[in-house]
Scaffold this motif. Structure first.
Motif, PDB file in Angstrom:
ATOM      1  N   ASP A 455      -4.487 -17.752 -52.591  1.00 37.36           N
ATOM      2  CA  ASP A 455      -3.142 -17.335 -52.996  1.00 37.36           C
ATOM      3  C   ASP A 455      -2.997 -17.398 -54.503  1.00 37.36           C
ATOM      4  N   THR A 474       1.208 -34.781 -46.447  1.00 33.17           N
ATOM      5  CA  THR A 474       2.050 -33.635 -46.789  1.00 33.17           C
ATOM      6  C   THR A 474       2.758 -33.870 -48.120  1.00 33.17           C
ATOM      7  N   THR A 475       3.034 -32.786 -48.816  1.00 35.86           N
ATOM      8  CA  THR A 475       3.821 -32.909 -50.044  1.00 35.86           C
ATOM      9  C   THR A 475       5.140 -32.156 -49.874  1.00 35.86           C
ATOM     10  N   LYS A 476       5.365 -31.699 -48.608  1.00 36.29           N
ATOM     11  CA  LYS A 476       6.584 -30.914 -48.369  1.00 36.29           C
ATOM     12  C   LYS A 476       7.644 -31.803 -47.728  1.00 36.29           C
ATOM     13  N   LEU A 484      -3.398 -28.582 -41.638  1.00 37.78           N
ATOM     14  CA  LEU A 484      -4.805 -28.527 -42.083  1.00 37.78           C
ATOM     15  C   LEU A 484      -5.724 -29.367 -41.200  1.00 37.78           C
TER      16      LEU A 484
HETATM   17  P1  ADP Z   1       2.177 -29.384 -44.108  1.00 44.01           P
HETATM   18  O1  ADP Z   1       2.175 -27.899 -44.310  1.00 44.01           O
HETATM   19  O2  ADP Z   1       3.039 -29.828 -42.977  1.00 44.01           O
HETATM   20  O3  ADP Z   1       2.445 -30.167 -45.353  1.00 44.01           O
HETATM   21  P2  ADP Z   1      -0.664 -29.135 -43.959  1.00 44.01           P
HETATM   22  O4  ADP Z   1      -1.677 -30.054 -43.341  1.00 44.01           O
HETATM   23  O5  ADP Z   1      -0.698 -27.734 -43.518  1.00 44.01           O
HETATM   24  O6  ADP Z   1       0.700 -29.819 -43.651  1.00 44.01           O
HETATM   25  O7  ADP Z   1      -0.843 -29.172 -45.527  1.00 44.01           O
HETATM   26  C1  ADP Z   1      -0.996 -30.417 -46.182  1.00 44.01           C
HETATM   27  C2  ADP Z   1      -0.727 -30.282 -47.660  1.00 44.01           C
HETATM   28  O8  ADP Z   1      -1.712 -29.473 -48.276  1.00 44.01           O
HETATM   29  C3  ADP Z   1       0.558 -29.572 -48.003  1.00 44.01           C
HETATM   30  O9  ADP Z   1       1.686 -30.436 -47.917  1.00 44.01           O
HETATM   31  C4  ADP Z   1       0.279 -29.116 -49.442  1.00 44.01           C
HETATM   32  O10 ADP Z   1       0.470 -30.184 -50.346  1.00 44.01           O
HETATM   33  C5  ADP Z   1      -1.190 -28.831 -49.436  1.00 44.01           C
HETATM   34  N1  ADP Z   1      -1.445 -27.386 -49.320  1.00 44.01           N
HETATM   35  C6  ADP Z   1      -1.771 -26.703 -48.205  1.00 44.01           C
HETATM   36  N2  ADP Z   1      -1.956 -25.403 -48.484  1.00 44.01           N
HETATM   37  C7  ADP Z   1      -1.746 -25.240 -49.815  1.00 44.01           C
HETATM   38  C8  ADP Z   1      -1.776 -24.128 -50.719  1.00 44.01           C
HETATM   39  N3  ADP Z   1      -2.065 -22.894 -50.298  1.00 44.01           N
HETATM   40  N4  ADP Z   1      -1.494 -24.374 -52.027  1.00 44.01           N
HETATM   41  C9  ADP Z   1      -1.216 -25.600 -52.461  1.00 44.01           C
HETATM   42  N5  ADP Z   1      -1.157 -26.709 -51.665  1.00 44.01           N
HETATM   43  C10 ADP Z   1      -1.420 -26.532 -50.340  1.00 44.01           C
END
Ligand code: ADP
Length: 533
Positions: A455, A474-476, A484
């Motif tokens: 992206d 997670t950072t959200k 993931l």
């Molecule tokens: P969630 O989406 O619930 O946070 P995920 O396991 O899918 O859980 O993702 C874990 C973390 O990985 C996200 O919170 C984010 O910080 C990071 N991450 C995932 N995809 C991206 C991306 N395309 N760009 C930047 N950070 C990402």
């Protein structure tokens, strides 16, 4: 050699004989007559190693080479006397050279290694072997394949060369081979695992413990012996004397020379518990992936509602138009038919959307089929099409030149693509930049199929890189941190691996996963493959 030389050799207490470089005996002293039982007349002119059945610790060619190079060789050699008894001889070979330094013959002095110490060694070794045989916590079987070997030799003599095909065409012969393989001995663990406390029940015939579903294992074991492989192992089913079937790890080691005569060793380990634990783990992983899919559907509710509503709205307006054409003063049948045609098309579109959602929401056991990864990506993108449009994200899908055919569960791989793409969409939402682009790329090279989702977002904080695939990272604010880890468990269950990186200092994130090119991939065109999947 002169008669004087013979007389001198006869004075020597050790067995001495001389052979030329072809191995033909040129001189043979009295002690050799005594040790090997052949008279001088019988020995002279014979090939020494043929006459004495010599078994050297290294090959005869290597022995001659090292002897000529070093001038002498010492070692123990197994031989057979004229009376047929085995003797172990401590041998010293010396090379005689001509004046120009060319080797001309080998002089051998030999002394029998004391039978008592030889036998003691043998007994000790046998005792060690018996100890291991009995004490190991695995089922050990000693099998005599000499009857099997005899029949295989007869088949070869009668012209059979492709044994795999022959066994396939003649299952009765396989049954016969299984019938004549003899169980010579089993250890205590085998009696516990297979029997009812009575060792005698397991000796003799192999058939009671060999279920029909494992006949192919016997065939493969035979083929490995025919191909002179040292051993063969596989996972299979075995049967206890009471008829119950269990999962086993089966290993057979063939005796080093030929199958003939010597017994073969089979080891069997009960892996029922291991397989049960593995199945349980797979079920939990699949339940978990399903829960995550359903939760993702929840997050996409608005998009899904839009996807269904679009064709429904079109159906309503076409139906309306159709009615008006029919109710007009001069009904326009053709126009009405056209409207009904559109209604039909939109109904199919709506049905497609609900079918896609249903397959994502379905909870069924994962199943593997040959599918095109590019096809899976296209379907996954259809699924989130509205989400992408609503957030003004452009997706470029660069397909592989060679079709990326994988052996996979379609829904699970779609889930991986949807997860990675939704993550990318969410990352782009945090980016102020006007370019909101996701590039999905597939590639086939070196027996591997690669897929990357890249992206133009802010990228990944380098401190987070090592934890992205940890559960609950997670950072959200609303994140669960399971997307993931689930992607990783799905990819790994398909024999692959996944990793994340930043594209370049100024670029976004790139998630790439690699899957193996499957064996026995069908040669079918894309269309046919999507049917297969
Ligand atoms: P969630 O989406 O619930 O946070 P995920 O396991 O899918 O859980 O993702 C874990 C973390 O990985 C996200 O919170 C984010 O910080 C990071 N991450 C995932 N995809 C991206 C991306 N395309 N760009 C930047 N950070 C990402």
């Amino acid at each position: 050699m002169t008669s004087e030389s013979f007389e001198i050799l006869d004075l020597v207490e050790q067995a001495v004989f001389v052979r030329d470089l072809h191995g033909r005996i040129q001189a043979w002293n009295k002690a050799s007559e005594t040790l090997y039982g052949y008279s001088r007349d019988a020995a002279l002119g014979q090939f020494a190693d043929d006459l004495l059945g010599s078994e050297y610790p290294i090959s005869a060619a290597d022995l001659l080479a090292s002897c000529v190079a070093a001038g002498r060789w010492r070692g123990e050699v197994k031989r057979v006397s004229a009376q047929g008894s085995a003797i172990l001889v401590q041998v010293c070979l010396s090379v005689r050279y001509d004046p120009s330094g060319n080797p001309i013959y080998l002089v051998e002095t030999g002394r029998e290694v004391k039978a008592t110490s030889f036998e003691q060694e043998l007994k000790l070794s046998e005792a060690r072997y018996r100890n291991i045989f009995q004490a190991m916590a695995a089922s050990f079987w000693e099998l005599d394949f000499s009857n099997v070997n005899q029949r295989l030799r007869a088949l070869r003599k009668s012209g059979v060369s492709d044994f795999r095909k022959y066994f396939f065409d003649n299952p009765d012969v396989v049954c016969e081979l299984m019938r004549v393989a003899r169980v010579v001995d089993v250890n205590d663990h085998t009696v516990q695992l297979f029997g009812r406390g009575n060792k005698a029940e397991l000796l003799g015939n192999l058939l009671p413990v060999w279920p029909d579903e494992s006949v192919h294992v016997f065939v493969e074991a035979m083929l490995s012996a025919i191909a002179r492989k040292p051993h063969y192992w596989t996972e299979c089913k075995m049967r206890r004397i009471d008829g119950s079937i269990f999962d086993a790890l089966f290993t057979i080691a063939w005796p080093s020379k030929d199958m003939g005569g010597a017994t073969s060793m089979v080891a069997i380990i009960d892996i029922t518990e291991r397989n049960r634990a593995q199945e349980m783990l797979q079920r939990v992983q699949s339940d978990f992936a399903h829960a995550a899919r359903v939760s993702m559907l929840g997050e996409l509710t608005a998009s899904i509602a839009h996807e269904v509503n679009q064709p429904l709205a079109a159906i309503a307006s076409n139906a309306d138009a159709g009615l008006r054409w029919l109710e007009a003063a001069h009904p326009q049948i053709d126009k009405a038919r056209e409207s009904i045609g559109w209604i039909l098309e939109d109904a199919h579109r709506a049905a497609d959307v609900t079918a896609r959602i249903r397959s994502m929401a379905a909870h069924r056991a994962p199943e593997r089929n040959f599918v095109s990864l590019d096809g899976i990506i296209q379907e996954a993108l259809l699924f989130i099409r509205h989400e992408l449009q609503a957030r003004s994200v452009a997706v470029v899908h660069n397909t592989s030149v060679e079709p990326p055919i994988v052996l996979a569960d379609r829904t699970q791989l779609q889930q991986v693509i949807v997860n990675l793409t939704i993550n990318a969409v969410q990352a782009l939402a945090h980016n102020d930049c006007s370019l909101r682009k996701i590039t999905i790329q597939t590639n086939v090279a070196n027996d591997k199929i690669t897929c990357s989702v890249e992206d133009s977002g802010p990228g990944i904080d380098p401190d987070h890189l090592a934890h992205l695939f940890d559960s609950f990272f997670t950072t959200k604010q609303e994140g669960m941190g399971m997307g993931l880890p689930i992607c990783r468990s799905i990819v790994e269950a398909h024999g692959g691996c996944i990793h994340a990186e930043n594209v370049c200092p100024a670029g976004g994130a790139r998630f790439s996963f690699v899957l193996p090119v499957p064996d026995g991939e069908p040669c079918a065109p894309e269309g046919a493959l999507s049917q297969l999947g």
